[in-house]
Design an enzyme around this catalytic site. Structure first.
Site, PDB file in Angstrom:
ATOM      1  N   TYR A  13       0.814  -1.219   0.000  1.00 26.14           N
ATOM      2  CA  TYR A  13       0.000   0.000   0.000  1.00 26.14           C
ATOM      3  C   TYR A  13       0.852   1.277   0.000  1.00 26.14           C
ATOM      4  CZ  TYR A  13      -4.323  -2.564   0.761  1.00 26.14           C
ATOM      5  OH  TYR A  13      -5.411  -3.388   0.601  1.00 26.14           O
ATOM      6  N   ILE A  14       2.049   1.205   0.595  1.00 25.26           N
ATOM      7  CA  ILE A  14       2.909   2.397   0.647  1.00 25.26           C
ATOM      8  C   ILE A  14       4.049   2.291  -0.374  1.00 25.26           C
ATOM      9  CG2 ILE A  14       4.438   3.781   2.123  1.00 25.26           C
ATOM     10  CD1 ILE A  14       1.498   3.900   2.938  1.00 25.26           C
ATOM     11  N   THR A 126      16.293   2.010  13.489  1.00 32.02           N
ATOM     12  CA  THR A 126      17.258   2.474  12.479  1.00 32.02           C
ATOM     13  C   THR A 126      18.687   2.237  12.980  1.00 32.02           C
ATOM     14  OG1 THR A 126      15.631   4.165  11.953  1.00 32.02           O
ATOM     15  CG2 THR A 126      17.791   4.429  10.939  1.00 32.02           C
ATOM     16  N   LYS A 204       6.256   9.193  14.374  1.00 31.31           N
ATOM     17  CA  LYS A 204       5.217   8.390  13.716  1.00 31.31           C
ATOM     18  C   LYS A 204       4.339   7.675  14.749  1.00 31.31           C
ATOM     19  CE  LYS A 204       2.898   5.970  10.830  1.00 31.31           C
ATOM     20  NZ  LYS A 204       1.868   6.582  10.005  1.00 31.31           N
ATOM     21  N   CYS A 258      -2.905   0.718  11.604  1.00 28.28           N
ATOM     22  CA  CYS A 258      -2.012   1.783  12.108  1.00 28.28           C
ATOM     23  C   CYS A 258      -2.392   2.207  13.516  1.00 28.28           C
ATOM     24  CB  CYS A 258      -2.050   2.980  11.165  1.00 28.28           C
ATOM     25  SG  CYS A 258      -1.203   2.675   9.616  1.00 28.28           S
ATOM     26  N   PHE A 319     -13.223  -1.435   9.128  1.00 28.95           N
ATOM     27  CA  PHE A 319     -12.679  -0.796  10.326  1.00 28.95           C
ATOM     28  C   PHE A 319     -12.995   0.694  10.400  1.00 28.95           C
ATOM     29  CE2 PHE A 319      -8.717   0.104   7.885  1.00 28.95           C
ATOM     30  CZ  PHE A 319      -8.419   1.381   8.339  1.00 28.95           C
TER      31      PHE A 319
HETATM   32  N1  LIG Z   1      -0.826   1.348   4.606  1.00 31.47           N
HETATM   33  C1  LIG Z   1      -0.803   2.497   5.248  1.00 31.47           C
HETATM   34  O1  LIG Z   1      -1.752   3.260   5.217  1.00 31.47           O
HETATM   35  C2  LIG Z   1       0.435   2.914   6.027  1.00 31.47           C
HETATM   36  C3  LIG Z   1       0.540   4.254   6.418  1.00 31.47           C
HETATM   37  C4  LIG Z   1       1.687   4.655   7.087  1.00 31.47           C
HETATM   38  C5  LIG Z   1       2.682   3.723   7.379  1.00 31.47           C
HETATM   39  N2  LIG Z   1       2.530   2.422   7.008  1.00 31.47           N
HETATM   40  C6  LIG Z   1       3.612   1.497   7.327  1.00 31.47           C
HETATM   41  O2  LIG Z   1       4.328   1.190   6.130  1.00 31.47           O
HETATM   42  C7  LIG Z   1       4.816  -0.143   6.186  1.00 31.47           C
HETATM   43  C8  LIG Z   1       4.319  -0.904   4.974  1.00 31.47           C
HETATM   44  O3  LIG Z   1       2.914  -0.931   5.039  1.00 31.47           O
HETATM   45  P1  LIG Z   1       2.006  -1.377   3.804  1.00 31.47           P
HETATM   46  O4  LIG Z   1       0.615  -1.024   4.168  1.00 31.47           O
HETATM   47  O5  LIG Z   1       2.596  -0.867   2.531  1.00 31.47           O
HETATM   48  O6  LIG Z   1       2.211  -2.963   3.886  1.00 31.47           O
HETATM   49  P2  LIG Z   1       1.745  -4.049   2.802  1.00 31.47           P
HETATM   50  O7  LIG Z   1       1.530  -5.298   3.554  1.00 31.47           O
HETATM   51  O8  LIG Z   1       0.667  -3.494   1.937  1.00 31.47           O
HETATM   52  O9  LIG Z   1       3.051  -4.208   1.856  1.00 31.47           O
HETATM   53  C9  LIG Z   1       4.265  -4.709   2.284  1.00 31.47           C
HETATM   54  C10 LIG Z   1       4.851  -5.554   1.168  1.00 31.47           C
HETATM   55  O10 LIG Z   1       6.150  -5.973   1.574  1.00 31.47           O
HETATM   56  C11 LIG Z   1       6.376  -7.290   1.070  1.00 31.47           C
HETATM   57  N3  LIG Z   1       7.470  -7.876   1.843  1.00 31.47           N
HETATM   58  C12 LIG Z   1       7.475  -8.415   3.084  1.00 31.47           C
HETATM   59  N4  LIG Z   1       8.719  -8.780   3.437  1.00 31.47           N
HETATM   60  C13 LIG Z   1       9.528  -8.472   2.400  1.00 31.47           C
HETATM   61  C14 LIG Z   1      10.917  -8.595   2.164  1.00 31.47           C
HETATM   62  N5  LIG Z   1      11.745  -9.092   3.086  1.00 31.47           N
HETATM   63  N6  LIG Z   1      11.405  -8.205   0.967  1.00 31.47           N
HETATM   64  C15 LIG Z   1      10.591  -7.691   0.027  1.00 31.47           C
HETATM   65  N7  LIG Z   1       9.254  -7.529   0.196  1.00 31.47           N
HETATM   66  C16 LIG Z   1       8.739  -7.911   1.374  1.00 31.47           C
HETATM   67  C17 LIG Z   1       5.028  -7.970   1.226  1.00 31.47           C
HETATM   68  O11 LIG Z   1       4.913  -9.071   0.354  1.00 31.47           O
HETATM   69  C18 LIG Z   1       4.066  -6.829   0.870  1.00 31.47           C
HETATM   70  O12 LIG Z   1       3.718  -6.830  -0.500  1.00 31.47           O
HETATM   71  C19 LIG Z   1       4.352  -0.711   7.514  1.00 31.47           C
HETATM   72  O13 LIG Z   1       5.341  -0.550   8.465  1.00 31.47           O
HETATM   73  C20 LIG Z   1       3.156   0.150   7.853  1.00 31.47           C
HETATM   74  O14 LIG Z   1       2.911   0.198   9.242  1.00 31.47           O
HETATM   75  C21 LIG Z   1       1.434   2.007   6.320  1.00 31.47           C
END
Ligand SMILES: NC(=O)c1ccc[n+]([C@@H]2O[C@H](COP(=O)([O-])OP(=O)(O)OC[C@H]3O[C@@H](n4cnc5c(N)ncnc54)[C@H](O)[C@@H]3O)[C@@H](O)[C@H]2O)c1
Length: 406
Positions: A13-14, A126, A204, A258, A319
């Site tokens: 998603y991000i 980090t 965050k 989140c 949700f």
């Molecule tokens: N979705 C949101 O609205 C949002 C907002 C702010 C922050 N975040 C944070 O951003 C981060 C990512 O969230 P997201 O919603 O994009 O997650 P997501 O689950 O949609 O995507 C993560 C992707 O990473 C891949 N992945 C997992 N392990 C991996 C690896 N070792 N190598 C390569 N790919 C790998 C998964 O297959 C998945 O496609 C999280 O920490 C989340 O808390 C998300």
């Protein structure tokens, strides 16, 4: 494709919208995901998630050769880590995905490269990754740029907010912060605020904890008002007439991946100090349990009053309103809890934003409202606000659908 400038690890998603945005700015991006289906979909110029305008951005970036996906990383100048950070066991953060992603790129790193974590992470992550990297590549010590830059976009408006939101950027040293700022400057119009890595990580977590605490206050008021026989919606409206008061609306809990998750990253590391943050999590979780109990009580009362079992409409599974995302959903929890206590009543489960569910048999909202004796509103979806409910129905309005629409 030319040698990529950027490797994006995690195309969810991000990560995917960010990769597409960077590619649209004519930087070569090599996207990496461990899920081969996601990689194939992206290489066809298609997307695996629902997000407005993302399809066009990815199709364009792939067809012009600026974005390519793979299951393995390659050499670049900048590495972004955007993998999941869920919690495990007793609400402890799980940074194993960040670790795995970092280990995958360690052999590729060279002097002056930029390594950035965007995943929501516990404070100190980090620095931990810096130790991991320099432990394996001591010859690079102090020669890399390592930073943390959290994401704060709203799903549904990601392509706009990615560009226009302000960002907080914290390096492990001044040089790293500056290097990360100059990277983001290329494609972000929002202000870029410099700090250190620990502050950026905490920032965050605090943003989402702040929302959680404020919602918990509204939910606590709803419990107090129920006992005190006061209309909580009217109370909040009146209290908010004070020029410096702004109470949020109560609901049936807090969900999503989140706000319902990130506060635990603080509580788990600072249990003695994070009293309000921990309590807010408890209150918001308790509110869902309380709603399920209220439905149970209404069922029993109906049976006493009418000498027969009621039929019950459970309105919403998502949700939050107007989305199809059920992750950590309090409404889903309530439906599960109510069904555990089912005793030959008829149930109509409603979620207008999804067609089918693998566990629940869904009913249309109009049919459910017509047939049910008890109607419990769990999510304030827009469809529910237009309903005309006949007077003989028992209505449990946990999220202000009816009251706020009068
Ligand atoms: N979705 C949101 O609205 C949002 C907002 C702010 C922050 N975040 C944070 O951003 C981060 C990512 O969230 P997201 O919603 O994009 O997650 P997501 O689950 O949609 O995507 C993560 C992707 O990473 C891949 N992945 C997992 N392990 C991996 C690896 N070792 N190598 C390569 N790919 C790998 C998964 O297959 C998945 O496609 C999280 O920490 C989340 O808390 C998300």
């Amino acid at each position: 494709m030319k040698q990529p400038q950027v490797v994006m690890i995690g195309l969810g998603y991000i990560g995917l919208p960010t990769a597409a945005l960077i590619a649209q700015n004519k930087s070569y991006v090599h996207g990496v995901d461990t899920n081969p289906k996601i990689v194939d979909t992206i290489n066809e110029g298609k997307i695996h998630i629902i997000e407005p305008d993302l399809d066009k951005a990815v199709a364009e970036a792939v067809s012009q050769g600026y974005l390519k996906a793979s299951t393995t990383p390659v050499v670049a100048n900048t590495y972004l880590i955007v993998v999941p950070t869920p919690f495990k066991g007793k609400n402890e953060p799980d940074i194993s995905f960040v670790e795995a992603a970092t280990k995958a790129i360690i052999p590729l790193l060279k002097e002056d490269d930029l390594y950035i974590i965007e995943s929501t992470s516990p404070v100190g992550t980090t620095e931990k990754m810096m130790d991991l990297i320099y432990g394996a590549r001591p010859e690079l010590k102090t020669k890399l740029n390592i930073a943390y830059c959290p994401e704060r976009v709203l799903p549904g408006n990601v392509m706009y907010e990615l560009v226009n939101n302000d960002r907080v950027i914290g390096g492990i040293d001044e040089k790293s912060t500056k290097k990360a700022v100059s990277f983001y400057k290329e494609f972000i119009k929002g202000d870029l605020h410099e700090t250190n890595a620990r502050t950026a990580e905490m920032c965050k977590l605090v943003e989402n904890s702040s929302r959680d605490v404020q919602i918990a206050f509204a939910n606590e008021l709803s419990l107090i008002c129920d006992k005190a026989e006061i209309d909580v919606w009217e109370l909040i409206k009146l209290a908010n007439k004070h020029p410096r008061v702004n109470i949020l609306q109560p609901g049936c809990g807090v969900g999503g991946h989140c706000i319902a998750v990130d506060p635990y990253f603080i509580v788990s590391d600072y249990p003695m100090e994070s009293q309000i943050i921990g309590k807010a999590r408890e209150i918001n979780n308790y509110k869902s349990f309380w709603c399920a109990e209220k439905i149970q009580t209404a069922k029993l009362q109906f049976e006493i009053n009418h000498g027969r079992k009621p039929s019950i409409a459970l309105m919403g599974l998502a949700f939050k309103p107007n989305i199809d995302d059920l992750r950590e959903s309090p409404a889903k929890y309530i439906v599960q809890k109510v069904l555990q206590n089912a005793n030959n009543e008829d149930y109509y489960i409603v979620e207008p934003n999804i067609e089918t569910h693998n566990v629940f048999k869904l009913t249309s909202y109009k049919e459910a409202v017509e047939k049910a004796d008890i109607i419990a509103f769990l999510v304030a979806h827009k469809e529910f606000k237009q309903l005309n409910l006949s007077k003989d129905k028992v209505v449990l309005d946990f999220c202000g659908v009816i009251i706020n629409n009068k």
